[in-house]
Design a protein around this motif. Structure first.
Motif, PDB file in Angstrom:
ATOM      1  N   SER A 116       0.830  -1.205   0.000  1.00 35.26           N
ATOM      2  CA  SER A 116       0.000   0.000   0.000  1.00 35.26           C
ATOM      3  C   SER A 116       0.865   1.256   0.000  1.00 35.26           C
ATOM      4  CB  SER A 116      -0.940   0.005   1.207  1.00 35.26           C
ATOM      5  OG  SER A 116      -0.219  -0.093   2.429  1.00 35.26           O
TER       6      SER A 116
ATOM      7  N   LYS B 142     -13.426   4.905   3.643  1.00 33.27           N
ATOM      8  CA  LYS B 142     -13.528   3.486   4.000  1.00 33.27           C
ATOM      9  C   LYS B 142     -14.156   2.685   2.861  1.00 33.27           C
ATOM     10  CE  LYS B 142     -17.991   4.127   6.337  1.00 33.27           C
ATOM     11  NZ  LYS B 142     -18.704   4.018   7.639  1.00 33.27           N
TER      12      LYS B 142
ATOM     13  N   TRP C 255      -8.773   4.981  -0.714  1.00 34.29           N
ATOM     14  CA  TRP C 255      -9.080   3.823   0.133  1.00 34.29           C
ATOM     15  C   TRP C 255      -7.774   3.148   0.556  1.00 34.29           C
ATOM     16  CZ3 TRP C 255      -7.944  -1.322   0.267  1.00 34.29           C
ATOM     17  CH2 TRP C 255      -8.716  -2.122   1.117  1.00 34.29           C
TER      18      TRP C 255
ATOM     19  N   GLN D  58      -6.043   5.229   3.270  1.00 37.34           N
ATOM     20  CA  GLN D  58      -6.575   5.004   4.609  1.00 37.34           C
ATOM     21  C   GLN D  58      -6.228   3.611   5.114  1.00 37.34           C
ATOM     22  OE1 GLN D  58      -9.995   7.038   6.082  1.00 37.34           O
ATOM     23  NE2 GLN D  58     -11.060   5.116   6.479  1.00 37.34           N
ATOM     24  N   PHE D  59      -6.171   2.634   4.218  1.00 38.59           N
ATOM     25  CA  PHE D  59      -5.754   1.282   4.607  1.00 38.59           C
ATOM     26  C   PHE D  59      -4.317   1.302   5.127  1.00 38.59           C
ATOM     27  CE2 PHE D  59      -3.654  -2.740   3.787  1.00 38.59           C
ATOM     28  CZ  PHE D  59      -4.541  -3.656   4.311  1.00 38.59           C
ATOM     29  N   HIS D  60      -3.466   2.078   4.473  1.00 38.76           N
ATOM     30  CA  HIS D  60      -2.060   2.158   4.872  1.00 38.76           C
ATOM     31  C   HIS D  60      -1.916   2.708   6.284  1.00 38.76           C
ATOM     32  CE1 HIS D  60       2.281   2.430   4.219  1.00 38.76           C
ATOM     33  NE2 HIS D  60       2.247   3.652   4.724  1.00 38.76           N
TER      34      HIS D  60
ATOM     35  N   PHE E 187      -5.326   0.155   8.289  1.00 33.09           N
ATOM     36  CA  PHE E 187      -5.817  -1.169   7.863  1.00 33.09           C
ATOM     37  C   PHE E 187      -7.338  -1.189   7.717  1.00 33.09           C
ATOM     38  CE2 PHE E 187      -1.854  -2.226  10.222  1.00 33.09           C
ATOM     39  CZ  PHE E 187      -1.122  -2.735   9.151  1.00 33.09           C
ATOM     40  N   GLN E 188      -7.973  -0.033   7.597  1.00 30.89           N
ATOM     41  CA  GLN E 188      -9.432   0.108   7.523  1.00 30.89           C
ATOM     42  C   GLN E 188     -10.113  -0.521   8.747  1.00 30.89           C
ATOM     43  OE1 GLN E 188     -10.901   2.054   5.688  1.00 30.89           O
ATOM     44  NE2 GLN E 188      -9.995   2.195   3.650  1.00 30.89           N
TER      45      GLN E 188
END
Length: 365
Positions: free
Chosen positions: A32, A127, A136, A139-141, A144-145
């Motif tokens: 990511s 999200k 997305w 934000q995951f990075h 991790f959501q």
């Protein structure tokens, strides 16, 4: 057992344990992280037809766009205008800070607006894969959501990776100079020797980079370890209290207060007690400093509250001002970004080769 052998054995055990526990997450962080090095470029390439606008006369006032967002989203913690330096044919990008009172969500949203017509081009929470898969991934990075617990988890992994680097340095201390001077022997006999050689060589070459990347990531996310921050996230944002002063007038006053400021971000308050704020760089400032200069204005009275210049800050504050650009590779051009993409994949490669080495040891037992 000698003291030196005991330290080496302990370091190896810690290194293996840390790698096994965090391996998959480090792989995901690396993938990511490499993707978001070109976040804006990829996002605009995917959504070129959407985000390119046709200039037609004057743009709408920033104040009108601000109040439109505030009316459509009545419970915001704040709004950020992300591209005040955008060219005339590019949509305005806004980040919406929200808080629904649930720790399981990391409430960030985005809105893209045609500045000439006021039309919403895309809108949604980060999200979700829509409005932007790249945001997305961003934000995951960071989380991790998984909301605030995920943010804390990513912070902890920054610490574990630093420990992994230090224990790896102890284990391969005799090989470091050989690897750096290209004198380390690499055996291609079988998958065992290949994985061992790759882990050693890649680990040494990526050592300094990993220490810098994971330390800066940890430092920027360390607020997730503050219990007061967690408590605040359990209280949903109240109804908006929009600025009493026109946004464009405050923006003009900020520019007048610091004429040499190259504005990179504009924070638009939506709650009582928060200030209108512009941040950015100044001419001649090194690219390592992402911003560091700011002007804050009271949205009730319109008075300038503070004017801060990077040049007048402490040495540590100047060092901190480099963390974001160093973490994402924004201080250089295309060659630096490509290098960041490649090196950003190395933690994942290390987790794979490390897992293979661990499996080989298990099978031997």
């Amino acid at each position: 057992m000698s003291r030196k052998n005991y330290i080496s054995k302990l370091a190896f055990s810690m290194h293996s344990l840390l790698g096994l526990i965090t391996g998959l997450f480090l792989l995901l962080l690396g993938l990511s992280g490499s993707a978001i090095v070109f976040l804006k470029e990829i996002d605009h390439a995917i959504n070129a037809d959407l985000l390119k606008v046709k200039p037609s006369g004057k743009t709408l006032t920033l104040d009108s766009l601000y109040r439109k967002i505030g009316e459509d989203h009545p419970n915001l913690s704040g709004i950020a205008w992300l591209n005040p330096d955008a060219p005339a044919d590019e949509a305005y990008e806004f980040r919406c800070y929200q808080n629904d009172g649930k720790l399981s969500t990391y409430d960030l949203g985005m809105i893209s607006i045609n500045p000439y017509s006021g039309k919403i081009l895309r809108e949604g929470a980060l999200k979700n894969l829509y409005p932007s898969i790249m945001y997305w991934i961003l934000q995951f990075h960071w989380s991790f959501q998984l909301g605030i617990p995920g943010l804390l988890l990513a912070t902890i992994f920054g610490i574990t990776m630093l420990l992994s680097c230090l224990t790896g340095l102890i284990i391969y201390r005799k090989q470091v100079w050989k690897v750096l001077t290209f004198r380390a022997k690499f055996k291609w006999t079988n998958w065992r020797t290949i994985s061992s050689g790759l882990h050693r060589v890649v680990g040494v070459w990526a050592l300094l980079f990993n220490i810098i990347i994971f330390f800066t990531g940890f430092w920027m996310n360390k607020f997730s370890m503050d219990t007061d921050y967690w408590k605040k996230q359990t209280i949903a944002s109240p109804l908006n209290t929009l600025s009493e002063q026109p946004i464009d007038q405050m923006l003009w006053k900020a520019k007048k207060s610091m004429p040499d400021l190259l504005i990179k971000n504009v924070y638009l308050p939506t709650q009582a007690g928060k200030y209108f704020k512009v941040t950015g760089t100044v001419e001649g400032q090194s690219a390592f400093f992402d911003n560091g200069n700011s002007v804050a204005i009271d949205p009730v009275s319109g008075a300038v509250v503070s004017i801060l210049r990077l040049a007048e800050k402490s040495i540590w504050e100047k060092v901190e001002a480099t963390f974001f650009s160093i973490h994402v590779g924004s201080f250089g051009g295309l060659p630096i970004k490509i290098l960041y993409v490649i090196i950003g994949l190395l933690p994942g490669l290390l987790s794979i080769t490390g897992a293979l080495l661990w499996w080989r040891k298990v099978r031997k037992r």
